[in-house]
Design a protein around this motif. Structure first.
Motif, mmCIF file in Angstrom:
data_model
loop_
_atom_site.group_PDB
_atom_site.id
_atom_site.type_symbol
_atom_site.label_atom_id
_atom_site.label_comp_id
_atom_site.label_asym_id
_atom_site.label_seq_id
_atom_site.Cartn_x
_atom_site.Cartn_y
_atom_site.Cartn_z
ATOM 1 N N PRO A 107 0.815 -1.231 0.000
ATOM 2 C CA PRO A 107 0.000 0.000 0.000
ATOM 3 C C PRO A 107 0.842 1.271 0.000
ATOM 4 O O PRO A 107 0.431 2.286 -0.578
ATOM 5 C CB PRO A 107 -0.803 -0.115 1.300
ATOM 6 C CG PRO A 107 -0.830 -1.567 1.610
ATOM 7 C CD PRO A 107 0.508 -2.083 1.163
ATOM 8 N N ALA A 108 2.020 1.215 0.619
ATOM 9 C CA ALA A 108 2.864 2.400 0.683
ATOM 10 C C ALA A 108 3.434 2.774 -0.679
ATOM 11 O O ALA A 108 3.862 3.915 -0.896
ATOM 12 C CB ALA A 108 4.002 2.169 1.681
ATOM 13 N N GLN A 109 3.434 1.809 -1.611
ATOM 14 C CA GLN A 109 3.985 2.077 -2.938
ATOM 15 C C GLN A 109 2.980 2.793 -3.836
ATOM 16 O O GLN A 109 3.329 3.257 -4.911
ATOM 17 C CB GLN A 109 4.404 0.747 -3.588
ATOM 18 C CG GLN A 109 5.539 0.044 -2.835
ATOM 19 C CD GLN A 109 5.703 -1.409 -3.261
ATOM 20 O OE1 GLN A 109 4.936 -1.912 -4.082
ATOM 21 N NE2 GLN A 109 6.698 -2.070 -2.706
ATOM 22 N N ALA A 110 1.739 2.865 -3.395
ATOM 23 C CA ALA A 110 0.706 3.555 -4.172
ATOM 24 C C ALA A 110 0.561 4.992 -3.681
ATOM 25 O O ALA A 110 1.155 5.396 -2.687
ATOM 26 C CB ALA A 110 -0.624 2.810 -4.024
ATOM 27 N N ALA A 111 -0.236 5.758 -4.417
ATOM 28 C CA ALA A 111 -0.517 7.124 -3.990
ATOM 29 C C ALA A 111 -1.186 7.109 -2.625
ATOM 30 O O ALA A 111 -2.090 6.314 -2.375
ATOM 31 C CB ALA A 111 -1.413 7.818 -5.015
ATOM 32 N N LEU A 162 -7.886 5.589 0.782
ATOM 33 C CA LEU A 162 -8.007 4.136 0.710
ATOM 34 C C LEU A 162 -6.661 3.453 0.879
ATOM 35 O O LEU A 162 -6.563 2.401 1.526
ATOM 36 C CB LEU A 162 -8.647 3.725 -0.619
ATOM 37 C CG LEU A 162 -10.092 4.195 -0.839
ATOM 38 C CD1 LEU A 162 -10.610 3.730 -2.199
ATOM 39 C CD2 LEU A 162 -11.003 3.675 0.272
ATOM 40 N N GLU A 163 -5.601 4.027 0.313
ATOM 41 C CA GLU A 163 -4.272 3.440 0.462
ATOM 42 C C GLU A 163 -3.797 3.546 1.914
ATOM 43 O O GLU A 163 -3.184 2.616 2.447
ATOM 44 C CB GLU A 163 -3.283 4.131 -0.468
ATOM 45 C CG GLU A 163 -3.485 3.834 -1.954
ATOM 46 C CD GLU A 163 -4.677 4.574 -2.543
ATOM 47 O OE1 GLU A 163 -5.225 4.107 -3.554
ATOM 48 O OE2 GLU A 163 -5.054 5.638 -1.987
ATOM 49 N N LEU A 164 -4.099 4.677 2.572
ATOM 50 C CA LEU A 164 -3.759 4.819 3.986
ATOM 51 C C LEU A 164 -4.513 3.794 4.823
ATOM 52 O O LEU A 164 -3.959 3.211 5.765
ATOM 53 C CB LEU A 164 -4.080 6.235 4.466
ATOM 54 C CG LEU A 164 -3.181 7.351 3.926
ATOM 55 C CD1 LEU A 164 -3.780 8.718 4.256
ATOM 56 C CD2 LEU A 164 -1.776 7.231 4.515
ATOM 57 N N ARG A 165 -5.781 3.575 4.484
ATOM 58 C CA ARG A 165 -6.574 2.566 5.195
ATOM 59 C C ARG A 165 -5.999 1.176 5.006
ATOM 60 O O ARG A 165 -5.849 0.402 5.961
ATOM 61 C CB ARG A 165 -8.015 2.596 4.686
ATOM 62 C CG ARG A 165 -8.922 1.558 5.342
ATOM 63 C CD ARG A 165 -10.121 1.248 4.464
ATOM 64 N NE ARG A 165 -9.731 0.648 3.180
ATOM 65 C CZ ARG A 165 -10.551 0.505 2.145
ATOM 66 N NH1 ARG A 165 -11.795 0.930 2.214
ATOM 67 N NH2 ARG A 165 -10.122 -0.056 1.029
ATOM 68 N N ASP A 194 -2.207 5.956 12.931
ATOM 69 C CA ASP A 194 -2.288 7.390 13.200
ATOM 70 C C ASP A 194 -2.394 8.178 11.895
ATOM 71 O O ASP A 194 -3.206 9.106 11.777
ATOM 72 C CB ASP A 194 -1.063 7.837 13.995
ATOM 73 C CG ASP A 194 -1.170 9.282 14.446
ATOM 74 O OD1 ASP A 194 -2.108 9.605 15.191
ATOM 75 O OD2 ASP A 194 -0.308 10.102 14.040
ATOM 76 N N ALA A 195 -1.593 7.783 10.883
ATOM 77 C CA ALA A 195 -1.642 8.466 9.585
ATOM 78 C C ALA A 195 -3.020 8.304 8.944
ATOM 79 O O ALA A 195 -3.577 9.259 8.379
ATOM 80 C CB ALA A 195 -0.559 7.906 8.666
ATOM 81 N N VAL A 229 -5.735 10.402 10.853
ATOM 82 C CA VAL A 229 -5.594 11.848 10.678
ATOM 83 C C VAL A 229 -5.847 12.266 9.232
ATOM 84 O O VAL A 229 -6.556 13.254 8.973
ATOM 85 C CB VAL A 229 -4.189 12.306 11.128
ATOM 86 C CG1 VAL A 229 -3.969 13.778 10.790
ATOM 87 C CG2 VAL A 229 -4.010 12.074 12.625
ATOM 88 N N ARG A 230 -5.303 11.509 8.266
ATOM 89 C CA ARG A 230 -5.322 11.970 6.878
ATOM 90 C C ARG A 230 -6.242 11.162 5.960
ATOM 91 O O ARG A 230 -6.496 11.597 4.836
ATOM 92 C CB ARG A 230 -3.907 11.951 6.299
ATOM 93 C CG ARG A 230 -2.880 12.733 7.108
ATOM 94 C CD ARG A 230 -1.659 13.111 6.268
ATOM 95 N NE ARG A 230 -1.124 11.998 5.504
ATOM 96 C CZ ARG A 230 -0.192 11.148 5.957
ATOM 97 N NH1 ARG A 230 0.268 11.282 7.191
ATOM 98 N NH2 ARG A 230 0.266 10.180 5.191
ATOM 99 N N GLY A 231 -6.711 10.019 6.407
ATOM 100 C CA GLY A 231 -7.523 9.175 5.533
ATOM 101 C C GLY A 231 -8.949 8.978 5.990
ATOM 102 O O GLY A 231 -9.898 9.196 5.227
ATOM 103 N N ARG A 232 -9.130 8.586 7.230
ATOM 104 C CA ARG A 232 -10.465 8.244 7.705
ATOM 105 C C ARG A 232 -11.455 9.414 7.651
ATOM 106 O O ARG A 232 -12.626 9.196 7.291
ATOM 107 C CB ARG A 232 -10.397 7.681 9.125
ATOM 108 C CG ARG A 232 -11.735 7.123 9.618
ATOM 109 C CD ARG A 232 -11.642 6.568 11.037
ATOM 110 N NE ARG A 232 -12.923 6.033 11.469
ATOM 111 C CZ ARG A 232 -13.928 6.750 11.925
ATOM 112 N NH1 ARG A 232 -13.800 8.088 12.028
ATOM 113 N NH2 ARG A 232 -15.072 6.191 12.288
#
Length: 322
Positions: free
Chosen positions: A140-144, A148-151, A209-210, A213-216
């Motif tokens: 997942p970290a290799q995608a934008a 959804l990728e953060l999730r 945490d990421a 804060v930034r995805g959910r």
């Protein structure tokens, strides 16, 4: 359902099966698929009894049940044998029927008490090695880094970092998390309504945490205020099926098998969590608590994995091993 007329040889047997399944539906609230499997198993049992000249549960003997269970694995004629797991489930359905018949006064005794179900072959859990887990979690970290990728990154790290069942992971609420603790802590809601407190390391805590804060928040804005940590694109709770799909897609992109006996499954990261802890010297009782196993016997299967690993290391590293 077995096709019998009202006065046919199997009529009383079929009515007993219907009553038992109604009981399971109302009192036990079993899943539809489970009930369908029980129906098939018990219809097969009724047919076997009728063919054997038995028309009432009161007339069934322990020998009858043992013979039926044996026939499940080695049937006569053109019938296909059941797998060990299917035969064990069928035997369980038969035993349940007879226990119910005794309790409800449909039969004077329970002849199934002395019949043991077919033993299942012991299967070692599938576990990834540490490098394979690292490849999987990196996907997942290799995608934008969108919501959804953060999730997805947080979900995979959480599964491996806590050993949670996939149903437990998708069921956690934001209030179940304590990311300020070192290590982070989470309350998992396991089988039978049991809860347990499980630590999680820095990787799971950081990715969660990421995501929080930034995805959910972006995903939650599409829904109606679900308290669940892991949300779908519409803001509702992520389903087990969707979580499995996330895992399989990540495994495929990481070059790991997704089909067959060695394929990555919803339990793969849980198995890997337990195996790597034991490989690292963790006490089996601690691993039992972390996994939420009621008995240490369930956890002991993982020690077989580590013994195989010890043998492998010995065979390749000791100068006189070969």
């Amino acid at each position: 359902m077995v096709a019998v007329d009202g006065g046919g040889a199997g009529a009383r047997l079929s009515r007993a099966v219907d009553t038992y399944l109604d009981h399971l539906t109302v009192e036990r609230a079993l899943a539809v698929n489970t009930l369908a499997s029980y129906r098939r198993d018990l219809d097969r049992y009724v047919e076997w009894l009728v063919a054997a000249g038995v028309s009432d549960l009161s007339d069934v003997t322990t020998r009858d049940i043992a013979a039926h269970v044996a026939d499940l694995r080695a049937p006569a004629g053109d019938a296909s044998p059941l797998s060990a797991s299917s035969a064990a489930r069928a035997a369980s359905a038969v035993r349940g029927l007879h226990r119910f018949a005794l309790l409800e006064g449909l039969a004077p005794s329970d002849p199934s008490r002395e019949v043991k179900p077919p033993s299942l072959p012991k299967r070692l859990p599938k576990a990834l090695d540490v490098d394979q887990v690292a490849r999987l979690l990196a996907v997942p970290a290799q995608a934008a880094a969108g919501p959804l990728e953060l999730r997805d990154a947080a979900l995979l790290e959480f599964l491996y970092g806590t050993g949670a069942r996939i149903s437990e992971a998708v069921g956690i609420a934001v209030d179940d998390l304590d990311l300020d603790a070192r290590p982070g802590m989470v309350v998992l809601h396991g089988k039978g309504g049991k809860t347990r407190l499980v630590p999680m390391g820095s990787y799971a805590r950081t990715t969660l945490d990421a995501y929080l804060v930034r995805g959910r928040p972006s995903l939650a804005a599409n829904g109606t205020g679900s308290p669940n940590v892991f949300l779908n694109a519409r803001g509702g709770p992520l389903s087990r099926q969707s979580a499995w799909t996330i895992l399989r897609k990540a495994a495929d992109r990481a070059g790991l098998p997704v089909d067959g006996p060695s394929g990555v499954s919803p339990h793969t990261l849980r198995h890997s969590f337990a195996t790597h802890l034991l490989d690292g010297g963790a006490d089996i009782r601690v691993v039992q608590e972390l996994l939420g196993h009621a008995s240490v016997t369930t956890t002991q299967v993982y020690t077989l994995v580590t013994v195989d690993r010890l043998r492998e290391i010995y065979a390749t590293a000791h100068p006189r091993a070969r």
